[in-house]
Design a protein around this motif. Structure first.
Motif, mmCIF file in Angstrom:
data_model
loop_
_atom_site.group_PDB
_atom_site.id
_atom_site.type_symbol
_atom_site.label_atom_id
_atom_site.label_comp_id
_atom_site.label_asym_id
_atom_site.label_seq_id
_atom_site.Cartn_x
_atom_site.Cartn_y
_atom_site.Cartn_z
ATOM 1 N N GLY A 9 0.728 -1.139 0.224
ATOM 2 C CA GLY A 9 0.016 -0.170 0.175
ATOM 3 C C GLY A 9 0.875 1.139 0.000
ATOM 4 N N LEU A 10 0.232 2.269 0.181
ATOM 5 C CA LEU A 10 0.796 3.858 0.247
ATOM 6 C C LEU A 10 1.226 3.949 1.765
ATOM 7 C CD1 LEU A 10 1.859 6.130 -1.147
ATOM 8 C CD2 LEU A 10 -0.495 7.134 -1.235
ATOM 9 N N VAL A 11 2.196 4.469 2.183
ATOM 10 C CA VAL A 11 2.281 4.704 3.680
ATOM 11 C C VAL A 11 3.339 6.086 3.526
ATOM 12 C CG1 VAL A 11 4.274 3.371 3.799
ATOM 13 C CG2 VAL A 11 2.954 3.836 5.937
ATOM 14 N N GLN A 12 3.289 6.592 4.611
ATOM 15 C CA GLN A 12 4.320 7.854 4.699
ATOM 16 C C GLN A 12 5.509 7.377 5.082
ATOM 17 O OE1 GLN A 12 2.221 10.972 7.135
ATOM 18 N NE2 GLN A 12 1.235 11.815 5.121
ATOM 19 N N THR A 13 6.723 8.063 5.084
ATOM 20 C CA THR A 13 7.969 7.867 5.759
ATOM 21 C C THR A 13 7.715 7.734 7.178
ATOM 22 O OG1 THR A 13 9.291 9.101 4.034
ATOM 23 C CG2 THR A 13 10.293 8.669 5.984
ATOM 24 N N GLY A 14 8.411 6.512 7.581
ATOM 25 C CA GLY A 14 8.500 6.270 8.926
ATOM 26 C C GLY A 14 7.407 5.332 9.430
ATOM 27 N N GLY A 15 6.331 5.167 8.321
ATOM 28 C CA GLY A 15 5.083 4.197 8.780
ATOM 29 C C GLY A 15 5.754 2.921 8.533
ATOM 30 N N SER A 16 4.585 1.772 8.843
ATOM 31 C CA SER A 16 4.791 0.541 8.754
ATOM 32 C C SER A 16 3.786 -0.216 7.746
ATOM 33 C CB SER A 16 4.569 -0.017 10.327
ATOM 34 O OG SER A 16 5.419 0.600 11.159
ATOM 35 N N LEU A 17 4.004 -1.267 7.326
ATOM 36 C CA LEU A 17 3.282 -2.382 6.694
ATOM 37 C C LEU A 17 3.396 -3.740 7.064
ATOM 38 C CD1 LEU A 17 3.057 -0.890 3.019
ATOM 39 C CD2 LEU A 17 1.479 -0.854 4.655
ATOM 40 N N ARG A 18 2.533 -4.388 6.979
ATOM 41 C CA ARG A 18 2.758 -5.934 7.049
ATOM 42 C C ARG A 18 2.395 -6.739 5.769
ATOM 43 N NH1 ARG A 18 -0.076 -10.400 10.615
ATOM 44 N NH2 ARG A 18 1.598 -11.725 11.271
ATOM 45 N N LEU A 19 3.420 -7.336 5.070
ATOM 46 C CA LEU A 19 3.094 -8.197 3.899
ATOM 47 C C LEU A 19 2.706 -9.553 4.375
ATOM 48 C CD1 LEU A 19 5.754 -6.856 1.386
ATOM 49 C CD2 LEU A 19 3.478 -5.891 2.155
ATOM 50 N N SER A 20 2.125 -10.269 3.852
ATOM 51 C CA SER A 20 1.796 -11.658 3.835
ATOM 52 C C SER A 20 1.797 -12.293 2.546
ATOM 53 C CB SER A 20 0.441 -11.763 4.467
ATOM 54 O OG SER A 20 0.002 -11.169 5.581
ATOM 55 N N CYS A 21 2.249 -13.446 2.584
ATOM 56 C CA CYS A 21 2.351 -14.339 1.435
ATOM 57 C C CYS A 21 1.776 -15.815 1.741
ATOM 58 C CB CYS A 21 3.762 -14.573 1.031
ATOM 59 S SG CYS A 21 4.113 -15.667 -0.294
ATOM 60 N N ALA A 22 0.563 -15.955 1.435
ATOM 61 C CA ALA A 22 -0.085 -17.159 1.489
ATOM 62 C C ALA A 22 0.499 -18.224 0.490
ATOM 63 C CB ALA A 22 -1.596 -16.917 1.644
ATOM 64 N N THR A 23 0.724 -19.648 0.897
ATOM 65 C CA THR A 23 0.964 -20.383 -0.035
ATOM 66 C C THR A 23 0.207 -21.621 0.136
ATOM 67 O OG1 THR A 23 2.459 -21.755 1.422
ATOM 68 C CG2 THR A 23 3.394 -19.551 0.721
ATOM 69 N N SER A 24 0.505 -22.496 -1.206
ATOM 70 C CA SER A 24 -0.246 -23.762 -1.300
ATOM 71 C C SER A 24 0.393 -24.543 -2.463
ATOM 72 C CB SER A 24 -1.665 -23.520 -1.703
ATOM 73 O OG SER A 24 -1.977 -23.052 -2.904
ATOM 74 N N GLY A 25 0.173 -26.022 -2.203
ATOM 75 C CA GLY A 25 0.510 -26.698 -3.355
ATOM 76 C C GLY A 25 1.903 -27.381 -3.114
ATOM 77 N N PHE A 26 2.484 -27.176 -1.781
ATOM 78 C CA PHE A 26 3.670 -27.789 -1.399
ATOM 79 C C PHE A 26 3.994 -27.939 0.062
ATOM 80 C CE2 PHE A 26 6.648 -24.182 -0.092
ATOM 81 C CZ PHE A 26 5.833 -23.325 -0.442
ATOM 82 N N SER A 27 4.976 -28.524 0.435
ATOM 83 C CA SER A 27 5.121 -28.691 1.999
ATOM 84 C C SER A 27 5.825 -27.588 2.406
ATOM 85 C CB SER A 27 6.142 -30.165 2.314
ATOM 86 O OG SER A 27 5.375 -31.153 1.585
ATOM 87 N N PHE A 28 5.054 -26.583 2.829
ATOM 88 C CA PHE A 28 5.545 -25.268 3.322
ATOM 89 C C PHE A 28 6.449 -25.422 4.432
ATOM 90 C CE2 PHE A 28 5.401 -20.835 4.082
ATOM 91 C CZ PHE A 28 5.534 -20.571 5.267
#
Length: 115
Positions: A9-28
């Motif tokens: 997303g869009l965030v200002q300098t000094g801000g925070s974000l949390r990315l997620s990566c959902a997986t499927s189809g292999f032995s994670f």
């Protein structure tokens, strides 16, 4: 094998974000996963990686101390908590894994940090 990245997303300098990566189809829980990013006009660079067994973590020098990678094996998801964001963190972020000799990439999620 599928990797679905989200959370950008869009965030200002000094801000925070949390990315997620959902997986499927292999032995994670048996494989390392990683985050890469690609800024406009630049090549793709590794940001962070987390191993499977001991959950050892590795970070690019440019993000060490600000980003934290983690994984939830029950949810087959890897996360990237990004704090104290800077304009130079602006990029398309991809999650990645290698399984049975093949490379797999998520579709990317855009992170834009305004100054």
């Amino acid at each position: 094998v599928q990797l679905q990245a989200s959370g950008g997303g869009l965030v200002q300098t000094g801000g925070s974000l949390r990315l997620s990566c959902a997986t499927s189809g292999f032995s994670f829980d048996g494989y390392a996963t990683a985050w890469f990013r690609q800024a406009p006009g630049k090549g793709r660079e590794g940001v962070s990686c987390i191993t499977s067994s001991d959950a050892d973590t590795y970070y690019a020098e440019s993000v060490a101390g600000r980003f934290t990678i983690s994984r939830d094996d029950a949810k087959k998801t890897v996360y990237l908590q990004m704090n104290t964001l800077k304009p130079e963190d602006t990029a398309l972020y991809y999650c990645y894994t290698a399984w049975r000799g093949y490379n797999y990439w998520g579709q990317g999620t855009q992170v834009t940090v305004s100054s």
